[in-house]
Enzyme design. Structure first.
Site, PDB file in Angstrom:
ATOM      1  N   ARG A 396       0.967  -1.012   0.116  1.00 30.39           N
ATOM      2  CA  ARG A 396      -0.131   0.067   0.172  1.00 30.39           C
ATOM      3  C   ARG A 396       0.973   1.273  -0.248  1.00 30.39           C
ATOM      4  O   ARG A 396       0.675   2.065  -0.827  1.00 30.39           O
ATOM      5  CB  ARG A 396      -0.643  -0.071   1.079  1.00 30.39           C
ATOM      6  CG  ARG A 396      -1.997   0.896   1.573  1.00 30.39           C
ATOM      7  CD  ARG A 396      -2.496   1.180   2.016  1.00 30.39           C
ATOM      8  NE  ARG A 396      -3.969   2.101   2.546  1.00 30.39           N
ATOM      9  CZ  ARG A 396      -4.029   3.349   2.617  1.00 30.39           C
ATOM     10  NH1 ARG A 396      -3.033   4.018   3.132  1.00 30.39           N
ATOM     11  NH2 ARG A 396      -5.034   3.752   1.820  1.00 30.39           N
ATOM     12  N   CYS A 397       1.762   1.111   0.302  1.00 27.47           N
ATOM     13  CA  CYS A 397       3.015   3.017   0.994  1.00 27.47           C
ATOM     14  C   CYS A 397       3.296   2.566  -0.096  1.00 27.47           C
ATOM     15  O   CYS A 397       3.806   4.063  -1.208  1.00 27.47           O
ATOM     16  CB  CYS A 397       4.283   2.170   1.702  1.00 27.47           C
ATOM     17  SG  CYS A 397       3.864   2.410   3.503  1.00 27.47           S
ATOM     18  N   MET A 398       3.701   1.761  -1.373  1.00 22.34           N
ATOM     19  CA  MET A 398       4.489   1.870  -2.412  1.00 22.34           C
ATOM     20  C   MET A 398       3.220   2.224  -3.603  1.00 22.34           C
ATOM     21  O   MET A 398       3.835   2.006  -4.777  1.00 22.34           O
ATOM     22  CB  MET A 398       5.034   0.612  -3.151  1.00 22.34           C
ATOM     23  CG  MET A 398       6.308   0.307  -1.713  1.00 22.34           C
ATOM     24  SD  MET A 398       7.343  -0.736  -2.714  1.00 22.34           S
ATOM     25  CE  MET A 398       6.455  -2.286  -3.036  1.00 22.34           C
TER      26      MET A 398
END
Length: 407
Positions: A396-398
């Site tokens: 999700r962060c990426m």
């Protein structure tokens, strides 16, 4: 309403996403400055790129159009004049005040191809790359042992944080740390200059120029009516209130902002570090956030006045009430086992990217959590993660979703 951007949930089928493939900025990480640049370790770039390509392949094979940050920037800098203005702004945002040094850096960068120039500003500029014959500021003297004129941006592959699509608008965020404060500039430039994304049909919920920090990892669009935002180490109450006011005032369709108060520590860096949605009624969580915890509900009052209501309850009850779904299931990272959850949470076991209801991308190294998700009926698509995980961020962060189908 524009159809360029649309995020009305965390789980609607993902159709378009923005990524950044790790570049030479990773190779400008050195042990002495890891803390300053928010890393605990140094990824091996070649392997990290292969892992990231595997991530992009999973997305494209599942019907997601993958856009890359640098490609959109190239399309936003078609003239030499724009390129020059971009560099002036970027160098100023890099805290360089010397006129002489600014001119030398611009001259150095303008001599490159456009794509090479963008790679260079992202990777950082070392002092041994440019010869400066004349010292023109005290800063240059006092920082003589520091190896960079312009710091690298190794966190740039975490595209979630600098910007967030909420409904049909964008929040260009304001980063909490100096290591990341230049990252929103790229999005700001794209949304002010790109032939597709420069349009007055796209509302800007936040413009990246306020003094209050907010980061995308703290923003979760739970439904087309409800946004959840973590009030954390990196996201301030002031910024949350600004976004809530603009969402309500501009008839975005959102009726409620749920503010989750989370501890200000690295283990709870962002809301999505400890809590992500994987299906209509399922969330994966860090056991430490189950509660009871404080949640502040913001709604629109009369005459543009916000209403605030405080809830202190377990996470499952808060989510069940907010989404009007009985029996919300919280799936603990590592199954709640102290050793396993601690280990897998360190590698972002709770940070999943849903690409459709009940279909998520996860790191393969979090095999215990992945197995639990599978047994709960969630389809788990795993990606290699030995190097990317060293940056302390998950799938999700990426990813910065740009368009999801309605659910």
């Amino acid at each position: 309403m524009n159809e360029i951007l649309k995020i009305g949930s965390e789980i609607g089928r993902l159709r378009k996403v923005l990524l950044h493939r790790p570049g030479k900025e990773i190779e400008n990480l050195v042990p002495e400055y890891l803390g300053k640049l928010l890393f605990d370790d140094i990824p091996y770039l070649e392997a990290a790129r292969l892992e990231h390509d595997g991530f992009a392949d999973i997305l494209t094979q599942n019907g997601v159009e993958v856009l890359y940050l640098e490609d959109l920037l190239v399309e936003s800098l078609e003239s030499e004049e724009k390129r020059y203005e971009f560099l002036k702004t970027f160098i100023r945002e890099s805290a360089i005040t010397s006129k002489n040094l600014t001119e030398k850096l611009i001259e150095y960068l303008m001599d490159m191809s456009l794509f090479s120039m963008l790679q260079k500003v992202m990777s950082g500029i070392r002092k041994d790359e440019i010869k400066i014959s004349k010292i023109s500021s005290l800063t240059e003297i006092t920082n003589k042992n520091y190896p960079f004129y312009i710091d690298p941006l190794p966190n740039l592959y975490f595209t979630r944080d600098p910007g967030s699509i909420i409904g049909n608008g964008i929040s260009i965020n304001s980063m909490h740390t100096s290591a990341r404060n230049r990252e929103p500039l790229f999005l700001k430039w794209i949304f002010n200059n790109h032939p597709i994304y420069k349009t007055d049909k796209i509302p800007h919920w936040y413009k990246g120029d306020a003094p209050f920090s907010i980061e995308g990892g703290d923003i979760l669009v739970l439904s087309d009516k409800i946004v959840a935002i973590g009030c954390s180490e990196r996201t301030s109450a002031e910024a949350i209130e600004i976004i809530a006011q603009r969402l309500f005032k501009n008839q975005s369709g959102f009726e409620k902002v749920l503010v989750f108060e989370i501890p200000s520590c690295r283990a709870f860096m962002h809301l999505d570090t400890v809590f992500t949605m994987v299906d209509y009624d399922k969330f994966t969580i860090h056991p430490g956030i189950e509660g009871p915890l404080n949640v502040y509900e913001i709604t629109q009052g009369k005459a543009d006045i916000l209403n605030f209501e405080v809830h202190h309850d377990d996470l499952s009850k808060i989510l069940s009430k907010a989404l009007n779904i009985p029996g919300i299931e919280l799936i603990r990272c590592g199954g709640g086992d102290a050793i396993v959850s601690g280990r897998e949470q360190w590698s972002d076991g709770s940070n999943t990217l849903a690409i459709a209801p009940g279909v998520v991308v996860t790191y393969n190294r979090n095999y215990v959590t992945n197995d639990i998700l599978t047994k709960k009926g969630v389809k788990v698509l795993t990606m290699p993660s030995a190097e990317l995980s060293r940056g302390r961020g998950g799938p999700r962060c990426m990813s910065m979703p740009l368009y999801r189908e309605n659910i």
